[in-house]
Design a protein around this motif. Structure first.
Motif, short mmCIF file in Angstrom:
data_model
loop_
_atom_site.label_atom_id
_atom_site.label_comp_id
_atom_site.label_asym_id
_atom_site.label_seq_id
_atom_site.Cartn_x
_atom_site.Cartn_y
_atom_site.Cartn_z
N ALA A 232 0.83 -1.21 0.00
CA ALA A 232 0.00 0.00 0.00
C ALA A 232 0.87 1.26 0.00
O ALA A 232 0.57 2.22 -0.70
N ALA A 233 1.96 1.24 0.77
CA ALA A 233 2.88 2.39 0.80
C ALA A 233 3.55 2.57 -0.55
O ALA A 233 3.71 3.71 -1.03
N LEU A 234 3.95 1.48 -1.20
CA LEU A 234 4.55 1.54 -2.53
C LEU A 234 3.57 2.16 -3.53
O LEU A 234 3.94 3.06 -4.28
N LEU A 235 2.34 1.70 -3.53
CA LEU A 235 1.34 2.26 -4.44
C LEU A 235 1.11 3.74 -4.17
O LEU A 235 0.98 4.54 -5.11
N SER A 236 1.07 4.11 -2.91
CA SER A 236 0.86 5.52 -2.56
C SER A 236 2.00 6.38 -3.09
O SER A 236 1.77 7.46 -3.65
N GLN A 237 3.23 5.89 -2.96
CA GLN A 237 4.37 6.65 -3.47
C GLN A 237 4.36 6.73 -4.99
O GLN A 237 4.66 7.77 -5.57
N ILE A 238 3.99 5.65 -5.65
CA ILE A 238 3.91 5.65 -7.12
C ILE A 238 2.87 6.66 -7.57
O ILE A 238 3.10 7.46 -8.47
N LYS A 239 1.69 6.64 -6.95
CA LYS A 239 0.61 7.54 -7.34
C LYS A 239 0.95 9.00 -7.09
O LYS A 239 0.51 9.87 -7.82
N SER A 240 1.76 9.27 -6.07
CA SER A 240 2.12 10.66 -5.75
C SER A 240 3.33 11.14 -6.54
O SER A 240 3.71 12.30 -6.45
N GLY A 241 3.95 10.24 -7.29
CA GLY A 241 5.10 10.62 -8.11
C GLY A 241 6.42 10.65 -7.37
O GLY A 241 7.41 11.18 -7.89
N VAL A 242 6.50 10.09 -6.18
CA VAL A 242 7.75 10.05 -5.41
C VAL A 242 8.74 9.15 -6.13
O VAL A 242 8.40 8.08 -6.59
#
Length: 64
Positions: free
Chosen positions: A53-63
């Motif tokens: 979930a943290a990985l997906l969140s970072q991907i979606k935010s462009g980190v």
């Protein structure tokens, strides 16, 4: 316990082109598996659900 092969899914954003850069995911209860769609027999990651979930969140935010 069910010992059947995991069901790997590719993102609907990937398209049908097999040469595209894609990942596949599978539920490997209690973990989530992530692998390269072009190398299904190659190495893959095992992540906890919270790490995924943290990985997906970072991907979606462009980190990066």
């Amino acid at each position: 316990m069910n010992r059947s092969a995991p069901l790997w899914r590719k993102s609907s954003y990937s398209g049908e082109d097999t040469s595209s850069n894609c990942v596949e995911v599978a539920v490997l209860s209690p973990l989530v598996g992530v692998r390269d769609s072009k190398d299904p027999d190659g190495p893959h990651l095992h992540l906890t659900r919270s790490a995924f979930a943290a990985l997906l969140s970072q991907i979606k935010s462009g980190v990066r």
